[in-house]
Design a protein around this motif. Structure first.
Motif, PDB file in Angstrom:
ATOM      1  N   GLU A  87      14.956  28.767   2.649  1.00 33.27           N
ATOM      2  CA  GLU A  87      14.761  28.466   1.233  1.00 33.27           C
ATOM      3  C   GLU A  87      13.491  27.646   1.029  1.00 33.27           C
ATOM      4  O   GLU A  87      12.723  27.898   0.092  1.00 33.27           O
ATOM      5  N   GLU A  88      13.276  26.646   1.912  1.00 35.99           N
ATOM      6  CA  GLU A  88      12.067  25.835   1.817  1.00 35.99           C
ATOM      7  C   GLU A  88      10.819  26.684   2.014  1.00 35.99           C
ATOM      8  O   GLU A  88       9.833  26.513   1.310  1.00 35.99           O
ATOM      9  N   ARG A  89      10.874  27.594   2.979  1.00 34.22           N
ATOM     10  CA  ARG A  89       9.728  28.477   3.240  1.00 34.22           C
ATOM     11  C   ARG A  89       9.466  29.386   2.047  1.00 34.22           C
ATOM     12  O   ARG A  89       8.314  29.631   1.689  1.00 34.22           O
ATOM     13  N   ALA A  90      10.526  29.871   1.417  1.00 32.85           N
ATOM     14  CA  ALA A  90      10.373  30.763   0.267  1.00 32.85           C
ATOM     15  C   ALA A  90       9.769  29.991  -0.921  1.00 32.85           C
ATOM     16  O   ALA A  90       8.959  30.524  -1.665  1.00 32.85           O
ATOM     17  N   ASP A  91      10.183  28.721  -1.070  1.00 32.82           N
ATOM     18  CA  ASP A  91       9.654  27.900  -2.160  1.00 32.82           C
ATOM     19  C   ASP A  91       8.163  27.592  -1.943  1.00 32.82           C
ATOM     20  O   ASP A  91       7.416  27.421  -2.916  1.00 32.82           O
ATOM     21  N   GLN A  92       7.734  27.513  -0.691  1.00 29.31           N
ATOM     22  CA  GLN A  92       6.344  27.206  -0.377  1.00 29.31           C
ATOM     23  C   GLN A  92       5.432  28.418  -0.543  1.00 29.31           C
ATOM     24  O   GLN A  92       4.236  28.278  -0.691  1.00 29.31           O
TER      25      GLN A  92
END
Length: 105
Positions: free
Chosen positions: A99-104
């Motif tokens: 999720e963090e990677r997708a948000d970045q």
């Protein structure tokens, strides 16, 4: 030991015996009725369950009554539950990372 329990439960016939005993103690004949295997085969499977501590046997004359040993099954269940919690935590961590990677992106 949990490994003995899992080994004992690895065979479908032994699992069927345990399932039948989950309703309560029963004679060997009641538990193994309609399995379609020889008595020596039944004896070997029962011996495996007894040696693993999954099943206990009480002999009264010609009657052999079997019962589950919940303490042994509880130990195996506890191990499974600890593994489930561990894997859920790992999956949650991977999910958060993704999720963090997708948000970045």
């Amino acid at each position: 030991m949990a490994n003995d329990t899992f080994s004992a439960l690895a065979h479908p016939l032994r699992r069927a015996i345990v399932e039948r005993l989950s309703s309560g103690p029963a004679t060997v004949g009641e538990v193994t009725r309609d399995f379609g295997v020889s008595k020596p085969t039944i004896s070997r499977h029962l011996k495996t369950l007894e040696e693993a501590g999954v099943v206990s046997r009480v002999i009264a004359g010609r009657n052999h009554r079997l019962a589950l040993r919940p303490d042994t099954l509880a130990e195996a269940s506890g191990w499974i539950e600890s593994q489930r919690r561990r894997w859920e935590a790992l999956f949650d961590a991977v999910g958060e990372y993704l999720e963090e990677r997708a948000d970045q992106a």
